[in-house]
Design a protein around this motif. Structure first.
Motif, PDB file in Angstrom:
ATOM      1  N   UNK A  45       0.927  -1.254  -0.039  1.00 22.43           N
ATOM      2  CA  UNK A  45      -0.004  -0.071   0.082  1.00 22.43           C
ATOM      3  C   UNK A  45       0.746   1.065   0.030  1.00 22.43           C
ATOM      4  N   UNK A  46       1.943   1.317   0.773  1.00 27.80           N
ATOM      5  CA  UNK A  46       2.607   2.540   1.090  1.00 27.80           C
ATOM      6  C   UNK A  46       3.767   2.499  -0.299  1.00 27.80           C
ATOM      7  N   UNK A  47       4.112   1.527  -0.802  1.00 34.45           N
ATOM      8  CA  UNK A  47       4.836   1.092  -1.925  1.00 34.45           C
ATOM      9  C   UNK A  47       4.043   1.849  -3.076  1.00 34.45           C
ATOM     10  N   UNK A  48       2.751   1.456  -3.235  1.00 33.61           N
ATOM     11  CA  UNK A  48       2.046   1.894  -4.322  1.00 33.61           C
ATOM     12  C   UNK A  48       1.938   3.400  -4.251  1.00 33.61           C
ATOM     13  N   UNK A  49       1.546   3.931  -2.975  1.00 31.12           N
ATOM     14  CA  UNK A  49       1.430   5.358  -2.730  1.00 31.12           C
ATOM     15  C   UNK A  49       2.546   6.086  -3.192  1.00 31.12           C
ATOM     16  N   UNK A  50       3.629   5.550  -2.769  1.00 36.22           N
ATOM     17  CA  UNK A  50       4.969   6.283  -3.334  1.00 36.22           C
ATOM     18  C   UNK A  50       5.148   6.373  -4.670  1.00 36.22           C
ATOM     19  N   UNK A  51       5.050   5.222  -5.309  1.00 38.30           N
ATOM     20  CA  UNK A  51       4.992   4.971  -6.827  1.00 38.30           C
ATOM     21  C   UNK A  51       4.404   5.925  -7.453  1.00 38.30           C
ATOM     22  N   UNK A  52       3.036   6.124  -7.074  1.00 35.34           N
ATOM     23  CA  UNK A  52       2.138   7.399  -7.598  1.00 35.34           C
ATOM     24  C   UNK A  52       2.763   8.705  -7.467  1.00 35.34           C
TER      25      UNK A  52
END
Ligand code: HEC
Length: 147
Positions: free
Chosen positions: A1-8
């Motif tokens: 989840x955090x990784x995805x947010x960072x990627x965005x």
């Protein structure tokens, strides 16, 4: 989840770098520039150029992050709004009455500590006017208006 947010954030951050921002930089020193028409000591010129010209002239001295969005947009907003009210590069084009009005306004803005803008000073501590510089500037502007 955090990784995805960072990627965005990363993708959006990279994407916005392609949105154009006008660059407020001209190599030319215009004949209409404030210091082409008023006599000022080198010290006064340096203080005004360091503390006011970034937003109130056609020549901004950009910091390293100055072209990086979204910071570039904040800068651009200050430059656009600052130049609308007062442009030292065009000073000679102002009418006599306008010149006097702007100088009066400079005195009150500097005296009240309204200029340079507070947000700007966070990133540009060197532009902050010392008490002595504030006094010198006010004196200088006051002398101009009694000439
Ligand atoms: C970070 C950008 C920035 C810097 C640096 C800055 N100003 Fe401003 N200035 C503005 C903006 C934006 C406005 C428009 C009004 C406001 O937001 O307060 C303004 C408004 C003014 C006005 C009002 C003009 C009018 O029509 O009455 C004066 C005078 C002024 N500034 C003088 C100065 C002086 C003198 C300095 C240097 C000591 C300075 N400013 C530094 C951004 C800046």
């Amino acid at each position: 989840m955090l990784k995805k947010a960072l990627l965005i954030i990363l993708i959006v951050g990279a994407g916005i770098q392609f949105i154009p921002v006008p660059i407020n930089q001209s190599d030319e020193i215009l004949k209409t520039d404030f210091f082409q028409i008023v006599e000022a000591s080198l010290n006064i010129q340096q203080v005004v150029k360091a503390s006011c010209y970034d937003c109130h002239s056609n020549n901004t001295n950009y910091p390293w992050y100055g072209r990086v969005r979204p910071f570039a947009w904040f800068l651009q907003k200050h430059i656009r709004e600052g130049k609308e009210d007062l442009n030292f590069s065009d000073f000679q084009d102002y009418s006599g009455r306008m010149k006097r009005e702007k100088i009066r306004s400079m005195i009150s803005q500097v005296r009240d500590g309204e200029m340079p803008l507070q947000e700007y000073l966070w990133m540009h501590p060197e532009a902050k006017l010392s008490e002595k510089e504030t006094e010198q500037l006010i004196q200088f502007f006051e002398n101009l208006n009694t000439q």
